[in-house]
Write a protein that holds these residues in place. Structure first.
Motif, PDB file in Angstrom:
ATOM      1  N   MET A   1       7.306   0.966   4.550  1.00 53.93           N
ATOM      2  CA  MET A   1       6.522  -0.198   4.210  1.00 53.93           C
ATOM      3  C   MET A   1       6.370  -1.057   5.455  1.00 53.93           C
ATOM      4  N   ASP A   2       5.157  -1.436   5.753  1.00 61.39           N
ATOM      5  CA  ASP A   2       4.893  -2.294   6.908  1.00 61.39           C
ATOM      6  C   ASP A   2       5.288  -3.737   6.563  1.00 61.39           C
ATOM      7  N   THR A   3       6.477  -4.128   7.023  1.00 62.75           N
ATOM      8  CA  THR A   3       6.977  -5.475   6.731  1.00 62.75           C
ATOM      9  C   THR A   3       6.568  -6.498   7.777  1.00 62.75           C
ATOM     10  N   GLN A   4       5.924  -6.051   8.844  1.00 64.00           N
ATOM     11  CA  GLN A   4       5.504  -6.955   9.917  1.00 64.00           C
ATOM     12  C   GLN A   4       4.107  -7.528   9.680  1.00 64.00           C
ATOM     13  N   ASN A   5       3.220  -6.737   9.072  1.00 59.07           N
ATOM     14  CA  ASN A   5       1.836  -7.178   8.905  1.00 59.07           C
ATOM     15  C   ASN A   5       1.360  -7.138   7.461  1.00 59.07           C
ATOM     16  N   ILE A   6       1.435  -5.970   6.839  1.00 60.04           N
ATOM     17  CA  ILE A   6       0.876  -5.813   5.497  1.00 60.04           C
ATOM     18  C   ILE A   6       1.623  -6.650   4.465  1.00 60.04           C
ATOM     19  N   LEU A   7       2.941  -6.535   4.415  1.00 60.83           N
ATOM     20  CA  LEU A   7       3.687  -7.248   3.382  1.00 60.83           C
ATOM     21  C   LEU A   7       3.536  -8.768   3.493  1.00 60.83           C
ATOM     22  N   PRO A   8       3.695  -9.375   4.664  1.00 66.16           N
ATOM     23  CA  PRO A   8       3.568 -10.835   4.719  1.00 66.16           C
ATOM     24  C   PRO A   8       2.128 -11.352   4.749  1.00 66.16           C
ATOM     25  N   PHE A   9       1.193 -10.575   5.304  1.00 69.46           N
ATOM     26  CA  PHE A   9      -0.148 -11.123   5.545  1.00 69.46           C
ATOM     27  C   PHE A   9      -1.269 -10.413   4.797  1.00 69.46           C
ATOM     28  N   GLY A  10      -0.983  -9.255   4.214  1.00 71.65           N
ATOM     29  CA  GLY A  10      -2.003  -8.520   3.477  1.00 71.65           C
ATOM     30  C   GLY A  10      -2.197  -9.082   2.077  1.00 71.65           C
ATOM     31  N   THR A  11      -3.185  -8.563   1.406  1.00 70.54           N
ATOM     32  CA  THR A  11      -3.419  -8.910   0.006  1.00 70.54           C
ATOM     33  C   THR A  11      -2.541  -8.023  -0.868  1.00 70.54           C
ATOM     34  N   PRO A  12      -2.343  -8.390  -2.130  1.00 66.18           N
ATOM     35  CA  PRO A  12      -1.609  -7.493  -3.024  1.00 66.18           C
ATOM     36  C   PRO A  12      -2.240  -6.093  -3.100  1.00 66.18           C
ATOM     37  N   GLU A  13      -3.557  -6.019  -3.011  1.00 65.98           N
ATOM     38  CA  GLU A  13      -4.239  -4.724  -3.026  1.00 65.98           C
ATOM     39  C   GLU A  13      -3.876  -3.897  -1.793  1.00 65.98           C
ATOM     40  N   LYS A  14      -3.829  -4.537  -0.630  1.00 65.64           N
ATOM     41  CA  LYS A  14      -3.433  -3.835   0.602  1.00 65.64           C
ATOM     42  C   LYS A  14      -1.979  -3.366   0.522  1.00 65.64           C
ATOM     43  N   VAL A  15      -1.126  -4.199  -0.055  1.00 65.34           N
ATOM     44  CA  VAL A  15       0.278  -3.820  -0.233  1.00 65.34           C
ATOM     45  C   VAL A  15       0.364  -2.574  -1.102  1.00 65.34           C
ATOM     46  N   CYS A  16      -0.386  -2.556  -2.194  1.00 57.02           N
ATOM     47  CA  CYS A  16      -0.400  -1.394  -3.087  1.00 57.02           C
ATOM     48  C   CYS A  16      -0.868  -0.144  -2.352  1.00 57.02           C
ATOM     49  N   GLN A  17      -1.909  -0.260  -1.558  1.00 58.79           N
ATOM     50  CA  GLN A  17      -2.415   0.870  -0.779  1.00 58.79           C
ATOM     51  C   GLN A  17      -1.369   1.375   0.202  1.00 58.79           C
ATOM     52  N   GLU A  18      -0.644   0.463   0.837  1.00 57.81           N
ATOM     53  CA  GLU A  18       0.400   0.837   1.798  1.00 57.81           C
ATOM     54  C   GLU A  18       1.532   1.586   1.108  1.00 57.81           C
ATOM     55  N   VAL A  19       1.949   1.099  -0.061  1.00 58.39           N
ATOM     56  CA  VAL A  19       3.007   1.770  -0.807  1.00 58.39           C
ATOM     57  C   VAL A  19       2.567   3.180  -1.193  1.00 58.39           C
ATOM     58  N   LYS A  20       1.353   3.305  -1.704  1.00 60.41           N
ATOM     59  CA  LYS A  20       0.834   4.622  -2.083  1.00 60.41           C
ATOM     60  C   LYS A  20       0.789   5.552  -0.873  1.00 60.41           C
ATOM     61  N   LYS A  21       0.318   5.045   0.261  1.00 63.20           N
ATOM     62  CA  LYS A  21       0.241   5.852   1.483  1.00 63.20           C
ATOM     63  C   LYS A  21       1.631   6.343   1.893  1.00 63.20           C
ATOM     64  N   ARG A  22       2.618   5.461   1.866  1.00 61.22           N
ATOM     65  CA  ARG A  22       3.974   5.852   2.257  1.00 61.22           C
ATOM     66  C   ARG A  22       4.517   6.922   1.323  1.00 61.22           C
ATOM     67  N   HIS A  23       4.269   6.793   0.030  1.00 58.74           N
ATOM     68  CA  HIS A  23       4.732   7.814  -0.907  1.00 58.74           C
ATOM     69  C   HIS A  23       4.041   9.145  -0.643  1.00 58.74           C
ATOM     70  N   LEU A  24       2.749   9.115  -0.390  1.00 57.18           N
ATOM     71  CA  LEU A  24       2.027  10.361  -0.133  1.00 57.18           C
ATOM     72  C   LEU A  24       2.465  11.001   1.184  1.00 57.18           C
ATOM     73  N   ASP A  25       2.782  10.170   2.174  1.00 60.40           N
ATOM     74  CA  ASP A  25       3.211  10.677   3.478  1.00 60.40           C
ATOM     75  C   ASP A  25       4.621  11.279   3.451  1.00 60.40           C
ATOM     76  N   PHE A  26       5.540  10.627   2.747  1.00 66.96           N
ATOM     77  CA  PHE A  26       6.956  10.972   2.878  1.00 66.96           C
ATOM     78  C   PHE A  26       7.600  11.614   1.659  1.00 66.96           C
ATOM     79  N   ALA A  27       7.021  11.493   0.480  1.00 62.39           N
ATOM     80  CA  ALA A  27       7.713  11.937  -0.733  1.00 62.39           C
ATOM     81  C   ALA A  27       7.553  13.403  -1.102  1.00 62.39           C
TER      82      ALA A  27
END
Length: 68
Positions: A1-27
């Protein structure tokens, strides 16, 4: 999870996209444990924290559902 940019400054929609991307990349193959790091900073909007955990619950079930 990008805690430097997406989590503090992104929208909830961007946060959701980031979480989905991380799961698809690593899970695939399992063994991946999602987390935002060792802490969440005080400048993170509560809506983004909620979006992160909702998305992690949605996309983090095994087997990984890449189509949802």
């Amino acid at each position: 999870m990008d805690t430097q940019n997406i989590l503090p400054f992104g929208t909830p929609e961007k946060v959701c996209q980031e979480v989905k991307k991380r799961h698809l990349d690593f899970a695939p193959g399992s063994g991946y444990v999602f987390n935002p790091g060792h802490n969440i900073q005080d400048n993170v909007p509560s809506a983004n924290i909620l979006a992160m955990f909702v998305a992690a619950a949605k996309y983090g079930s095994c087997p990984i559902d890449i189509d949802s």
